[in-house]
Write an enzyme that holds these catalytic residues in place. Structure first.
Site, PDB file in Angstrom:
ATOM      1  N   ASP A  54       6.711  97.740  11.222  1.00  0.00           N
ATOM      2  CA  ASP A  54       6.067  98.222  10.057  1.00  0.00           C
ATOM      3  C   ASP A  54       4.392  98.276   9.854  1.00  0.00           C
ATOM      4  OD1 ASP A  54       5.209  99.927   7.852  1.00  0.00           O
ATOM      5  OD2 ASP A  54       6.667  98.814   6.580  1.00  0.00           O
ATOM      6  N   HIS A  93      12.851 101.311   4.426  1.00  0.00           N
ATOM      7  CA  HIS A  93      12.780  99.991   3.593  1.00  0.00           C
ATOM      8  C   HIS A  93      14.113  99.972   2.609  1.00  0.00           C
ATOM      9  CE1 HIS A  93       8.746  99.391   4.511  1.00  0.00           C
ATOM     10  NE2 HIS A  93       8.288 100.610   4.195  1.00  0.00           N
TER      11      HIS A  93
HETATM   12 ZN   LIG Z   1       5.801 102.746   6.853  1.00  0.00          ZN
END
Ligand SMILES: [Zn+2]
Length: 443
Positions: A317, A266
């Site tokens: 993800d 991220h």
């Molecule tokens: Zn994750």
């Protein structure tokens, strides 16, 4: 020995080569020749543009079962997490294996040849270890083998619900007793021809700094990749600053985690010092744009990270969608929306993130390229599709990155084995497998 004749092939530069013959011996490429106008006798024709294998550097396979059920409504990351925990509490080794098998098969159909599974569903739902403490890791390994995809099992250390909060509810099954117990369990996992074992620190919320250092030491001693969720949400930063007086990136840097084998997943809410730390360490930042937009996380400063020296990788993800080309273009397009400026990342940069950089972040350091010595992982994208028909040759990479989709992937070879032929998985009826596996875990 098999020769693949690629009508066009991307060999890593800013353009594509015509008539590339990729010679494969077993699971490796032994030669690449270009400008071969017609296929040599006995060669397998790959019509379209052939890329090296794509890496999905951040996956939670089980979250595929949440697709379409969590996207609407005025909720937040934290209410989404409650729905995710409800699902996590219901999985057992058999249902987990079936769901991961179908999800990994969907990935291969979209051109993914290596998946990094950020694995924290270790224990039984009440938190007790299974008789085989790595039975859930075995379920993932079997699933990847069935689907024909390389697996990097990023076994995830998760010790607490928050800085001063023990694990509760579904979190109990994520947690080992302490970092030593995590080490003892993960030490039993071995690398194989199609599996690498790596480590993950779930987050600075879920792992204290001393335990994070223990995990980093284990990863460095083993030469294994180390990943962590970093600054996905502002609340995570606020909790870190309140507890430690430092950002999550600074906490991980002080724990010795940051180096060229580290991947920050991220990496959205970073300050200038965080960007400099990640770049200076030569770490990778794994951006997961389709999930990050779904969860209203924010936009990672990908151009600044690259300028500082970090590499970029891509992940699907939560599997809101599984389409690595959509992830790739979103890195550029989301930054355009924020900055009002175009041209932060060229198509070839984004393809390198999807291929070589992602493979390296998952411990397949010779992967993601079409050259002698590399793994024989090939992804052919058809050009005779509604999205790509008419694309001028000089703009082919732009067409692939900015207009194509996973649906345009026509052939996939992993470790020298054809896994997707004419757009279909050769051994798994993927829609049916997904439907059955998801139905089995629905409440
Ligand atoms: Zn994750």
């Amino acid at each position: 020995v098999t020769d693949y004749w690629c009508e066009l092939a991307w060999l890593g530069g800013d353009d594509v080569a015509a008539g590339a013959v990729v010679t494969v011996d077993g699971d490796h490429i032994t030669a690449v020749e270009v400008d071969i106008a017609s296929p040599p006798a006995g060669a397998t024709r790959l019509v379209g543009v052939t890329l090296p294998g794509i890496a999905n550097a951040h996956s939670h396979a089980f979250q595929r079962a949440l697709r379409a059920t969590t996207h609407s409504g005025p909720d937040s990351f934290w209410t989404w997490r409650t729905q995710m925990y409800d699902l996590a509490a219901r999985l057992e080794p058999d249902t987990y294996r079936a769901l991961a098998r179908a999800t990994f098969a969907e990935m291969v159909c979209a051109g993914i040849t290596t998946v990094g599974e950020f694995h924290y569903l270790h224990h039984a739902p009440d938190g007790t270890p299974y008789a085989d403490p790595n039975v859930m890791a075995s379920a993932l390994t079997d699933a990847a083998a069935d689907a024909g995809v390389r697996l990097t099992l990023l076994d995830t250390c998760y010790l607490r619900g928050g800085v001063d909060t023990p694990v509760a509810g579904a979190q109990q099954r994520f947690a080992d007793a302490d970092a030593d117990a995590w080490v003892a369990r993960v030490d039993a996992l071995a690398d194989g021809p199609m599996r690498r074992v790596g480590a993950a620190i779930h987050s600075v919320r879920a792992v204290d700094p001393a335990s994070a250092a223990r995990v980093a030491t284990w990863a460095h001693a083993r030469g294994a990749p180390l990943h962590a969720h970093v600054s996905e949400q502002p609340a995570e930063n606020a909790a870190s600053v309140a507890a430690y007086g430092r950002t999550p990136t600074a906490v991980l840097a002080d724990a010795g985690a940051l180096d060229g084998c580290f991947t920050a997943v991220h990496a959205i809410h970073l300050d200038d010092d965080d960007v400099a730390r990640l770049g200076g360490a030569g770490s990778t930042c794994c951006i997961c744009p389709t999930t990050e937009r779904d969860l209203a996380d924010g936009v990672a400063p990908a151009a600044r990270l690259r300028a500082a020296g970090a590499a970029l990788a891509l992940g699907s993800d939560s599997h809101a969608v599984i389409d690595p080309l959509e992830e790739a273009r979103a890195v550029e397009l989301d930054e355009r929306l924020l900055s009002g400026v175009r041209g932060h990342h060229h198509a070839a940069d984004l393809l390198r993130a999807a291929t070589a950089a992602g493979q390296r972040a998952l411990g397949w350091s010779d992967g993601g390229v079409l050259q002698p010595g590399a793994p024989a992982d090939l992804v052919t994208i058809a050009l005779d599709t509604v999205r790509l028909a008419g694309t001028p040759r000089a703009h082919l990479l732009d067409g692939v990155v900015f207009a194509a989709s996973g649906c345009d992937v026509r052939h996939v070879v992993v470790a020298g084995r054809v896994v997707v032929r004419d757009g279909r998985h050769v051994t798994i009826d993927v829609p049916r497998a997904l439907g059955d596996a998801i139905a089995a875990v629905r409440p």
